[in-house]
Structures are given as structure tokens and as C-alpha cells.
Design an enzyme around this catalytic site. Structure first.
Site, PDB file in Angstrom:
ATOM      1  N   LYS A  76     -37.812  19.352 -15.158  1.00 19.60           N
ATOM      2  CA  LYS A  76     -36.346  18.410 -15.218  1.00 19.60           C
ATOM      3  C   LYS A  76     -36.438  17.436 -14.280  1.00 19.60           C
ATOM      4  O   LYS A  76     -36.048  16.243 -14.403  1.00 19.60           O
ATOM      5  CB  LYS A  76     -35.495  19.345 -14.917  1.00 19.60           C
ATOM      6  CG  LYS A  76     -35.025  20.389 -15.902  1.00 19.60           C
ATOM      7  CD  LYS A  76     -33.830  21.427 -15.432  1.00 19.60           C
ATOM      8  CE  LYS A  76     -33.654  22.398 -16.445  1.00 19.60           C
ATOM      9  NZ  LYS A  76     -32.547  23.245 -16.100  1.00 19.60           N
ATOM     10  N   SER A 101     -28.976  24.067 -19.225  1.00 18.38           N
ATOM     11  CA  SER A 101     -28.927  24.053 -20.736  1.00 18.38           C
ATOM     12  C   SER A 101     -28.273  25.566 -21.194  1.00 18.38           C
ATOM     13  O   SER A 101     -28.110  26.441 -20.471  1.00 18.38           O
ATOM     14  CB  SER A 101     -30.474  24.329 -21.335  1.00 18.38           C
ATOM     15  OG  SER A 101     -31.262  23.278 -21.037  1.00 18.38           O
ATOM     16  N   ASP A 122     -40.772  25.943 -24.803  1.00 14.88           N
ATOM     17  CA  ASP A 122     -39.645  25.130 -24.308  1.00 14.88           C
ATOM     18  C   ASP A 122     -39.355  23.885 -25.080  1.00 14.88           C
ATOM     19  O   ASP A 122     -40.131  22.926 -25.271  1.00 14.88           O
ATOM     20  CB  ASP A 122     -39.830  24.784 -22.970  1.00 14.88           C
ATOM     21  CG  ASP A 122     -38.419  24.266 -22.421  1.00 14.88           C
ATOM     22  OD1 ASP A 122     -37.465  23.913 -23.033  1.00 14.88           O
ATOM     23  OD2 ASP A 122     -38.496  24.239 -20.948  1.00 14.88           O
ATOM     24  N   GLU A 143     -29.435  25.871 -26.844  1.00 18.14           N
ATOM     25  CA  GLU A 143     -29.323  26.885 -26.550  1.00 18.14           C
ATOM     26  C   GLU A 143     -30.683  27.575 -26.825  1.00 18.14           C
ATOM     27  O   GLU A 143     -31.440  27.123 -27.443  1.00 18.14           O
ATOM     28  CB  GLU A 143     -28.427  27.585 -27.655  1.00 18.14           C
ATOM     29  CG  GLU A 143     -28.368  29.323 -27.737  1.00 18.14           C
ATOM     30  CD  GLU A 143     -27.891  29.926 -26.487  1.00 18.14           C
ATOM     31  OE1 GLU A 143     -28.531  30.453 -25.780  1.00 18.14           O
ATOM     32  OE2 GLU A 143     -26.664  29.555 -26.233  1.00 18.14           O
ATOM     33  N   CYS A 183     -31.258  37.220 -18.023  1.00 22.25           N
ATOM     34  CA  CYS A 183     -31.612  35.962 -17.573  1.00 22.25           C
ATOM     35  C   CYS A 183     -30.971  35.688 -16.291  1.00 22.25           C
ATOM     36  O   CYS A 183     -30.125  36.508 -15.613  1.00 22.25           O
ATOM     37  CB  CYS A 183     -31.338  34.716 -18.558  1.00 22.25           C
ATOM     38  SG  CYS A 183     -29.578  34.296 -18.827  1.00 22.25           S
ATOM     39  N   ARG A 241     -36.518  22.013 -25.178  1.00 19.26           N
ATOM     40  CA  ARG A 241     -35.450  20.836 -24.740  1.00 19.26           C
ATOM     41  C   ARG A 241     -35.870  19.528 -24.560  1.00 19.26           C
ATOM     42  O   ARG A 241     -36.899  19.225 -24.295  1.00 19.26           O
ATOM     43  CB  ARG A 241     -34.984  21.552 -23.363  1.00 19.26           C
ATOM     44  CG  ARG A 241     -34.277  22.772 -23.481  1.00 19.26           C
ATOM     45  CD  ARG A 241     -34.022  23.488 -22.335  1.00 19.26           C
ATOM     46  NE  ARG A 241     -35.136  23.846 -21.658  1.00 19.26           N
ATOM     47  CZ  ARG A 241     -34.994  24.486 -20.275  1.00 19.26           C
ATOM     48  NH1 ARG A 241     -33.594  24.730 -19.705  1.00 19.26           N
ATOM     49  NH2 ARG A 241     -36.201  24.978 -19.582  1.00 19.26           N
TER      50      ARG A 241
END
Length: 200
Positions: free
Chosen positions: A155, A53, A127, A93, A66, A129
Site C-alpha cells: 500500500k 478494503s 491479492d 472484498e 481476520c 486489489r
């Protein structure tokens, strides 16, 4: 999400030559990228894949908050050495909350909150995403079986839910430094990332 293939080109990088392909959501205009190598013909064996990402601060500015930048570079090196693989670079992002909210979350982290609580204090998910575009991108590249480069079990499950055969997980532990130690521990302890205790 009905994304569409738009364009492709060769891309020489510091880590070897890749092909870069752009996919776009026709409704939102959002663009995602596949950075691939050795996929000119349909692969017959499982392919190294990383779902990465977007992280402006880590990928472009080498932020130490990070491990995103080191993970991206390590993956490019790994794929180049293997001669085949793909990075799905998703424009999500800040784990999907956007750049402005990510920086607001950083400000809360500066006050002592961890990465999860910072998002929650902004009334945002830890999260946000999505990964539903991955199957379309991999299908375009004729990739059916993957060795997923990740520490994130979400994922793995997301790709499996899309019918992608994840045959193996390739751990990726790079980029630890004094500024992100707590962040990495939070990912392991609160987000179920598959780090080992001795990684810290």
C-alpha cells in the site's frame, strides 16, 4: 480508473463525527468511500490516512478470522482523537476476489490451508486489489502528504507510485485472537506485512 465524486454528507458514528463521501466508477458502477474528518480546508500538514478494503465478515459481523474490524475501529478512534484524517474504504472484498470466492477460500482454510494457498487453490491471486483510485479520492480532499496507517508495504508503494507523498507509516496491530493467529503470521511471513515477531 476514472472514478468520480458523487455525494457527501455528515456521518455521526460511535467514534465521533465524520464526513462520508462516495466516489463511483462510471463504467462499472463500483462505489468507494472516503470517511474523513477535519478536512474542510486544504490541510497544511501530512494527514493520517488508512486504505481499508471492504471486509463484510470482519467489518459488519465482527468475524474473528481476520483483524479487519478491529483495524477499522481503531483507525476511526485514532483519527477522531487526532482531529483530522481519512479512511479510503475500497469495495474490494476478500483482497479483491469477491465475497463468494472469499467464503470458498475460508472453507479451504477450515481444512488447514493458509490464506495465500487457499486463494491459489481456487486459481486466484493471493491479492487482487488495486489502489489506482486512491489518488483521485485524496486529490478531491486536497490531501497531498500522508501518514499511512498500515502494516502493508504494498500500500505504501502503491500510493507513492501515484505521486502521493507518504511521509510516515503508522503501525496498526490490533485484533489478535486465537482464531486469526495463523492468518496474521501468514501475512507477515508470506505477504511481507510489517508485523514484529513479538506481535504474535
Amino acid at each position: 480508473m476514472p472514478i468520480e465524486f458523487i455525494a457527501t454528507s455528515k456521518l455521526p458514528t460511535a467514534f465521533g463525527e465524520f464526513n462520508i463521501s462516495v466516489f463511483q466508477d462510471p463504467v462499472t458502477g463500483e462505489e468507494h468511500v472516503a470517511l474523513s474528518k477535519g478536512l474542510e480546508n486544504p490541510p497544511t500538514d501530512p494527514v493520517l490516512v488508512r486504505v481499508h478494503s471492504e471486509c463484510l465478515t470482519g467489518d459488519a459481523f465482527a468475524s474473528l478470522k481476520c483483524d479487519c474490524g478491529p483495524q477499522l475501529q481503531a483507525t476511526q478512534k485514532l483519527i477522531n482523537e487526532a482531529g483530522q484524517g481519512v479512511i479510503l474504504y475500497l469495495r474490494q472484498e476478500g483482497r479483491g476476489i469477491g465475497l463468494t470466492n472469499k467464503i470458498r477460500a475460508y472453507a479451504l482454510q477450515d481444512q488447514g490451508h493458509d490464506t495465500v494457498d487457499a486463494n491459489l487453490l481456487l486459481n486466484l491471486p493471493a491479492d487482487a486489489r488495486r489502489y489506482d483510485m486512491c489518488s483521485i479520492m485524496l486529490d478531491h480532499l486536497k490531501v497531498k502528504e500522508v501518514k499511512l496507517i498500515t502494516n502493508n508495504p504494498l500500500k505504501i508503494q502503491a500510493l507513492k507510485d501515484q505521486g502521493i507523498n507518504v511521509v510516515d507509516r503508522v503501525p496498526l496491530t490490533v485484533g489478535r485472537n486465537p482464531f486469526n493467529e495463523q492468518y496474521l503470521k501468514t501475512k507477515r511471513e508470506r505477504m511481507a506485512h510489517l508485523y514484529q515477531k513479538d506481535d504474535f
